[in-house]
Design a protein around this motif. Structure first.
Motif, mmCIF file in Angstrom:
data_model
loop_
_atom_site.group_PDB
_atom_site.id
_atom_site.type_symbol
_atom_site.label_atom_id
_atom_site.label_comp_id
_atom_site.label_asym_id
_atom_site.label_seq_id
_atom_site.Cartn_x
_atom_site.Cartn_y
_atom_site.Cartn_z
ATOM 1 N N GLU A 6 0.734 -1.456 -0.004
ATOM 2 C CA GLU A 6 -0.069 0.110 0.108
ATOM 3 C C GLU A 6 1.136 0.599 0.066
ATOM 4 O O GLU A 6 2.065 1.368 0.864
ATOM 5 C CB GLU A 6 -0.431 -0.247 1.028
ATOM 6 C CG GLU A 6 -2.428 -1.009 1.104
ATOM 7 C CD GLU A 6 -1.258 -2.261 2.304
ATOM 8 O OE1 GLU A 6 -2.597 -3.029 2.677
ATOM 9 O OE2 GLU A 6 -0.310 -2.287 2.432
ATOM 10 N N SER A 7 0.454 2.187 -0.781
ATOM 11 C CA SER A 7 0.866 3.379 -0.698
ATOM 12 C C SER A 7 0.171 4.914 -1.211
ATOM 13 O O SER A 7 -1.159 4.596 -0.916
ATOM 14 C CB SER A 7 2.239 3.746 -1.792
ATOM 15 O OG SER A 7 1.644 3.460 -2.777
ATOM 16 N N SER A 63 -1.120 -10.240 11.317
ATOM 17 C CA SER A 63 -0.698 -8.691 11.200
ATOM 18 C C SER A 63 -0.144 -8.853 9.833
ATOM 19 O O SER A 63 -0.234 -9.525 8.847
ATOM 20 C CB SER A 63 0.249 -9.113 11.795
ATOM 21 O OG SER A 63 0.774 -7.754 11.565
ATOM 22 N N TRP A 64 -1.139 -7.276 9.010
ATOM 23 C CA TRP A 64 -1.174 -7.380 7.509
ATOM 24 C C TRP A 64 0.046 -6.296 7.771
ATOM 25 O O TRP A 64 0.442 -5.447 6.912
ATOM 26 C CB TRP A 64 -2.145 -6.169 7.823
ATOM 27 C CG TRP A 64 -3.277 -7.443 7.071
ATOM 28 C CD1 TRP A 64 -3.003 -8.898 7.405
ATOM 29 C CD2 TRP A 64 -4.645 -7.358 6.613
ATOM 30 N NE1 TRP A 64 -4.318 -9.389 6.761
ATOM 31 C CE2 TRP A 64 -5.120 -8.748 6.717
ATOM 32 C CE3 TRP A 64 -5.057 -6.473 6.137
ATOM 33 C CZ2 TRP A 64 -6.490 -9.200 6.120
ATOM 34 C CZ3 TRP A 64 -6.458 -6.462 5.597
ATOM 35 C CH2 TRP A 64 -7.002 -8.205 5.713
ATOM 36 N N GLY A 65 1.500 -5.861 8.321
ATOM 37 C CA GLY A 65 2.024 -4.539 8.057
ATOM 38 C C GLY A 65 2.122 -3.293 8.556
ATOM 39 O O GLY A 65 1.161 -3.085 9.661
ATOM 40 N N GLN A 66 2.888 -2.848 7.984
ATOM 41 C CA GLN A 66 2.590 -1.183 7.843
ATOM 42 C C GLN A 66 0.975 -0.293 7.728
ATOM 43 O O GLN A 66 0.595 0.246 7.979
ATOM 44 C CB GLN A 66 3.746 -0.475 7.942
ATOM 45 C CG GLN A 66 5.070 -0.874 8.498
ATOM 46 C CD GLN A 66 6.270 -0.066 8.675
ATOM 47 O OE1 GLN A 66 5.908 1.008 6.979
ATOM 48 N NE2 GLN A 66 7.107 0.250 9.623
ATOM 49 N N GLY A 67 0.852 -0.496 6.229
ATOM 50 C CA GLY A 67 -0.441 -0.066 5.733
ATOM 51 C C GLY A 67 0.361 0.712 5.353
ATOM 52 O O GLY A 67 1.139 1.510 4.818
ATOM 53 N N THR A 68 -0.432 2.001 5.362
ATOM 54 C CA THR A 68 -1.018 3.478 4.491
ATOM 55 C C THR A 68 -1.420 4.497 5.886
ATOM 56 O O THR A 68 -2.468 4.128 5.378
ATOM 57 C CB THR A 68 -0.742 4.092 3.421
ATOM 58 O OG1 THR A 68 -0.200 5.061 2.692
ATOM 59 C CG2 THR A 68 -2.583 4.221 2.606
ATOM 60 N N GLN A 69 -1.082 5.148 5.965
ATOM 61 C CA GLN A 69 -1.309 5.959 7.216
ATOM 62 C C GLN A 69 -1.852 7.786 6.534
ATOM 63 O O GLN A 69 -1.406 8.201 5.645
ATOM 64 C CB GLN A 69 -0.978 6.499 8.457
ATOM 65 C CG GLN A 69 -1.364 7.758 9.203
ATOM 66 C CD GLN A 69 -2.082 6.770 9.932
ATOM 67 O OE1 GLN A 69 -1.868 5.935 11.181
ATOM 68 N NE2 GLN A 69 -3.179 7.333 10.239
ATOM 69 N N TYR A 114 -5.682 -0.582 4.577
ATOM 70 C CA TYR A 114 -4.445 -1.507 4.002
ATOM 71 C C TYR A 114 -5.511 -2.516 3.034
ATOM 72 O O TYR A 114 -6.656 -2.006 2.930
ATOM 73 C CB TYR A 114 -4.590 -2.682 4.910
ATOM 74 C CG TYR A 114 -4.055 -2.306 6.454
ATOM 75 C CD1 TYR A 114 -4.868 -2.117 7.721
ATOM 76 C CD2 TYR A 114 -2.891 -2.458 6.956
ATOM 77 C CE1 TYR A 114 -4.120 -1.595 8.723
ATOM 78 C CE2 TYR A 114 -2.119 -2.223 7.664
ATOM 79 C CZ TYR A 114 -2.583 -2.189 8.877
ATOM 80 O OH TYR A 114 -1.900 -1.643 9.994
ATOM 81 N N VAL A 156 -4.987 3.746 9.571
ATOM 82 C CA VAL A 156 -4.615 3.240 9.104
ATOM 83 C C VAL A 156 -5.314 2.265 7.701
ATOM 84 O O VAL A 156 -5.951 1.971 8.123
ATOM 85 C CB VAL A 156 -3.264 2.109 9.538
ATOM 86 C CG1 VAL A 156 -2.751 1.566 8.340
ATOM 87 C CG2 VAL A 156 -2.396 3.222 10.638
#
Length: 122
Positions: A6-7, A111-117, A94, A92
């Motif tokens: 994601e970005s 857990s899906w990691g950091q995603g995009t805030q 995802y 966040v």
């Protein structure tokens, strides 16, 4: 290895717009349904929008008329165009992808990691 990236998140004022990207790596994204979720601290992931393999689209009531999900098969990417953003859209974000057999790229309960805030200021 199949993965999603994601970005596109950021800080925006209320009423502003952002476009999020969900890029497929190591697999062909257009053979999957893609779902955008969002999560705030202490809360469950909330489904935001979904696009099927045949490009049918569905949205959470809270974002209907403001968010648009779309695909770019050449880029192997699904986008989430977010307009008229509100402070309550802060989260966040995802994405996940599901094939015709019901298998997901990301384990739904994992857990899906950091995603995009995404942060929307009032």
């Amino acid at each position: 290895q199949e993965r999603l990236v994601e970005s596109g998140g950021g800080l925006v004022q209320s009423g502003g717009s952002l476009r999020l990207s969900c890029a497929g790596k190591g697999f062909t994204l257009h053979t999957y349904a893609v779902i955008w979720y969002r999560q705030t601290p202490g809360k469950e992931r909330e489904l935001v929008a979904e696009i099927s393999r045949t490009d049918d689209k569905a949205y959470a009531d809270s974002v209907k008329g403001r968010f648009t999900i779309s695909r770019d098969n050449a880029e192997n990417t699904v986008y989430l165009q977010m307009n008229s953003l509100k402070p309550e859209d802060t989260a966040v974000y995802y994405c996940n992808a599901r094939n015709v057999f019901g298998n997901h790229i990301r384990i739904p309960t994992g857990s899906w990691g950091q995603g995009t805030q995404v942060t929307v200021s009032s």
